[in-house]
Design a protein around this motif. Structure first.
Motif, PDB file in Angstrom:
ATOM      1  N   ALA A 131       0.826  -1.205   0.000  1.00  0.00           N
ATOM      2  CA  ALA A 131       0.000   0.000   0.000  1.00  0.00           C
ATOM      3  C   ALA A 131       0.862   1.258   0.000  1.00  0.00           C
ATOM      4  O   ALA A 131       0.670   2.158  -0.796  1.00  0.00           O
ATOM      5  N   GLY A 132       1.850   1.299   0.872  1.00  0.00           N
ATOM      6  CA  GLY A 132       2.613   2.531   1.022  1.00  0.00           C
ATOM      7  C   GLY A 132       1.885   3.470   1.955  1.00  0.00           C
ATOM      8  O   GLY A 132       0.657   3.481   2.029  1.00  0.00           O
ATOM      9  N   ARG A 133       2.638   4.261   2.679  1.00  0.00           N
ATOM     10  CA  ARG A 133       2.028   5.126   3.683  1.00  0.00           C
ATOM     11  C   ARG A 133       1.165   6.213   3.050  1.00  0.00           C
ATOM     12  O   ARG A 133       0.090   6.532   3.560  1.00  0.00           O
ATOM     13  N   THR A 134       1.648   6.794   1.958  1.00  0.00           N
ATOM     14  CA  THR A 134       0.879   7.847   1.309  1.00  0.00           C
ATOM     15  C   THR A 134      -0.446   7.314   0.779  1.00  0.00           C
ATOM     16  O   THR A 134      -1.503   7.922   0.964  1.00  0.00           O
ATOM     17  N   ARG A 135      -0.403   6.164   0.139  1.00  0.00           N
ATOM     18  CA  ARG A 135      -1.616   5.571  -0.418  1.00  0.00           C
ATOM     19  C   ARG A 135      -2.600   5.205   0.699  1.00  0.00           C
ATOM     20  O   ARG A 135      -3.807   5.413   0.567  1.00  0.00           O
ATOM     21  N   LEU A 136      -2.090   4.673   1.787  1.00  0.00           N
ATOM     22  CA  LEU A 136      -2.963   4.311   2.902  1.00  0.00           C
ATOM     23  C   LEU A 136      -3.593   5.553   3.522  1.00  0.00           C
ATOM     24  O   LEU A 136      -4.788   5.565   3.844  1.00  0.00           O
ATOM     25  N   LEU A 137      -2.802   6.620   3.673  1.00  0.00           N
ATOM     26  CA  LEU A 137      -3.337   7.851   4.258  1.00  0.00           C
ATOM     27  C   LEU A 137      -4.415   8.452   3.363  1.00  0.00           C
ATOM     28  O   LEU A 137      -5.462   8.908   3.847  1.00  0.00           O
ATOM     29  N   LEU A 138      -4.181   8.462   2.054  1.00  0.00           N
ATOM     30  CA  LEU A 138      -5.178   8.982   1.126  1.00  0.00           C
ATOM     31  C   LEU A 138      -6.451   8.141   1.160  1.00  0.00           C
ATOM     32  O   LEU A 138      -7.565   8.667   1.059  1.00  0.00           O
ATOM     33  N   THR A 139      -6.290   6.830   1.303  1.00  0.00           N
ATOM     34  CA  THR A 139      -7.457   5.953   1.391  1.00  0.00           C
ATOM     35  C   THR A 139      -8.257   6.235   2.650  1.00  0.00           C
ATOM     36  O   THR A 139      -9.496   6.270   2.629  1.00  0.00           O
ATOM     37  N   LYS A 140      -7.554   6.459   3.756  1.00  0.00           N
ATOM     38  CA  LYS A 140      -8.239   6.788   5.003  1.00  0.00           C
ATOM     39  C   LYS A 140      -8.998   8.107   4.875  1.00  0.00           C
ATOM     40  O   LYS A 140     -10.138   8.229   5.357  1.00  0.00           O
ATOM     41  N   TYR A 141      -8.376   9.089   4.228  1.00  0.00           N
ATOM     42  CA  TYR A 141      -9.037  10.384   4.069  1.00  0.00           C
ATOM     43  C   TYR A 141     -10.237  10.270   3.132  1.00  0.00           C
ATOM     44  O   TYR A 141     -11.294  10.867   3.390  1.00  0.00           O
ATOM     45  N   ALA A 142     -10.094   9.495   2.057  1.00  0.00           N
ATOM     46  CA  ALA A 142     -11.214   9.291   1.134  1.00  0.00           C
ATOM     47  C   ALA A 142     -12.367   8.594   1.837  1.00  0.00           C
ATOM     48  O   ALA A 142     -13.542   8.911   1.600  1.00  0.00           O
ATOM     49  N   THR A 143     -12.052   7.649   2.714  1.00  0.00           N
ATOM     50  CA  THR A 143     -13.093   6.959   3.468  1.00  0.00           C
ATOM     51  C   THR A 143     -13.810   7.926   4.404  1.00  0.00           C
ATOM     52  O   THR A 143     -15.038   7.903   4.531  1.00  0.00           O
ATOM     53  N   THR A 144     -13.042   8.798   5.056  1.00  0.00           N
ATOM     54  CA  THR A 144     -13.647   9.787   5.950  1.00  0.00           C
ATOM     55  C   THR A 144     -14.536  10.750   5.175  1.00  0.00           C
ATOM     56  O   THR A 144     -15.631  11.100   5.628  1.00  0.00           O
ATOM     57  N   MET A 145     -14.091  11.173   3.995  1.00  0.00           N
ATOM     58  CA  MET A 145     -14.900  12.072   3.188  1.00  0.00           C
ATOM     59  C   MET A 145     -16.168  11.388   2.692  1.00  0.00           C
ATOM     60  O   MET A 145     -17.225  12.020   2.580  1.00  0.00           O
ATOM     61  N   THR A 146     -16.075  10.107   2.398  1.00  0.00           N
ATOM     62  CA  THR A 146     -17.275   9.356   2.018  1.00  0.00           C
ATOM     63  C   THR A 146     -18.265   9.318   3.171  1.00  0.00           C
ATOM     64  O   THR A 146     -19.477   9.461   2.985  1.00  0.00           O
ATOM     65  N   PHE A 147     -17.745   9.145   4.391  1.00  0.00           N
ATOM     66  CA  PHE A 147     -18.616   9.179   5.565  1.00  0.00           C
ATOM     67  C   PHE A 147     -19.256  10.561   5.719  1.00  0.00           C
ATOM     68  O   PHE A 147     -20.427  10.651   6.119  1.00  0.00           O
TER      69      PHE A 147
END
Length: 297
Positions: A131-147
């Motif tokens: 995943a890589g840290r940047t990709r994981l962080l972006l995924t977490k932020y995208a998930t939060t924005m979806t919420f």
């Protein structure tokens, strides 16, 4: 040659995650987030606010009386119109939940995004995958924005349902006193819901940054909520008027300007600009912290 040397395979270059794998990671994060009882409880509370407001207005105006169009663009102007048109319950519910309930829910989800994984001991295993840290962080932020979007739509749909059941629907009067059709009113309600969701991206970025500072999900959530309350208090102190336009909550209720004819765009654009600034600043801070963080859990 020894047996160990015979079976040793040279390590190749690290495998880069494909876009399909990235989508799978995002889907997994979404499923994990929305399957948690905490998330479902937050959505249930948000859905319950319009029900309480609608029932309270119905009881208080049982004689069928209603106020005029009102002015000022805030929640009270919308409340005075609910008995005339149930669609105004959508605007009232969003005005009631935006100052506290919606950002509180976002703060809980964002604050737990990284710190919760570290506290559960799963963060290190997520980073073992390609995943890589940047990709994981972006995924977490995208998930939060979806919420953010889902939570806002839950409030809007709940309010629209309750408004249709308890009050009449039809053409509605804007804050400016002009009449628009129900279809146009529904379109503006959807646009308002999207603006409200976009108004929370600053809180989401702030919560994600706080989440990278600690390995305790509870501490991250509590800190995010504490900062939210602090900013709300600062926004109400007249002596701090010079800094208030730079607080992420200052223009939150500007979505009411979408119910004017013509629409007032000035505060709406300022609101989105402030949110983008917070997202850029705290998103960058979260990336800088997370990419340099020593992951031990």
């Amino acid at each position: 040659m020894s047996r160990a040397e015979a079976i040793e395979v040279p390590a190749g270059p690290p495998r880069k995650p494909s876009p399909l794998w990235t989508f799978g990671l995002f889907r997994s994060e979404l499923l994990t987030t929305f399957r948690r009882w905490r998330t479902l409880a937050l959505l249930a509370v948000l859905a319950g606010v319009p029900i309480l407001v609608g029932i309270a207005v119905k009881i208080e105006t049982g004689d069928g009386g209603a106020g005029g169009p009102g002015g000022g663009g805030g929640g009270p102007a919308f409340i005075s119109q609910i008995t005339n048109n149930g669609l105004f319950l959508v605007f009232t519910a969003l005005a009631a939940t935006l100052p506290f309930f919606l950002p509180l829910a976002i703060g809980v989800v964002a604050g737990d995004a990284i710190a919760g994984e570290a506290n559960a001991g799963t963060l290190r295993y997520l980073l073992v995958a390609p995943a890589g840290r940047t990709r994981l962080l972006l995924t977490k932020y995208a998930t939060t924005m979806t919420f953010c979007l889902v939570a806002t739509l839950v409030v809007a749909v709940s309010a629209l349902t309750v408004g249709a059941l308890l009050f009449p629907l039809g053409d509605l009067t804007t804050i400016s006193g002009t009449r628009i059709s129900l279809v146009e009113g529904l379109g503006r309600a959807l646009l308002i819901a999207l603006v409200v969701a976009a108004s929370l991206i600053g809180v989401a970025a702030l919560g994600l940054f706080v989440s990278t500072l600690t390995n305790s999900g509870i501490a991250a959530m509590a800190t995010t909520v504490g900062l939210l309350i602090t900013v709300q208090i600062l926004d109400q102190i007249p002596q701090l008027h010079a800094i208030q336009p730079y607080l992420f909550s200052h223009y939150w209720l500007s979505f009411a300007d979408l119910m004017r004819e013509p629409v007032y765009w000035d505060d709406l654009i300022k609101n989105l600009g402030v949110q983008a600034l917070y997202a850029a600043v705290f998103g960058s801070a979260a990336w800088a912290r997370f990419t340099a963080k020593d992951i031990t859990a």
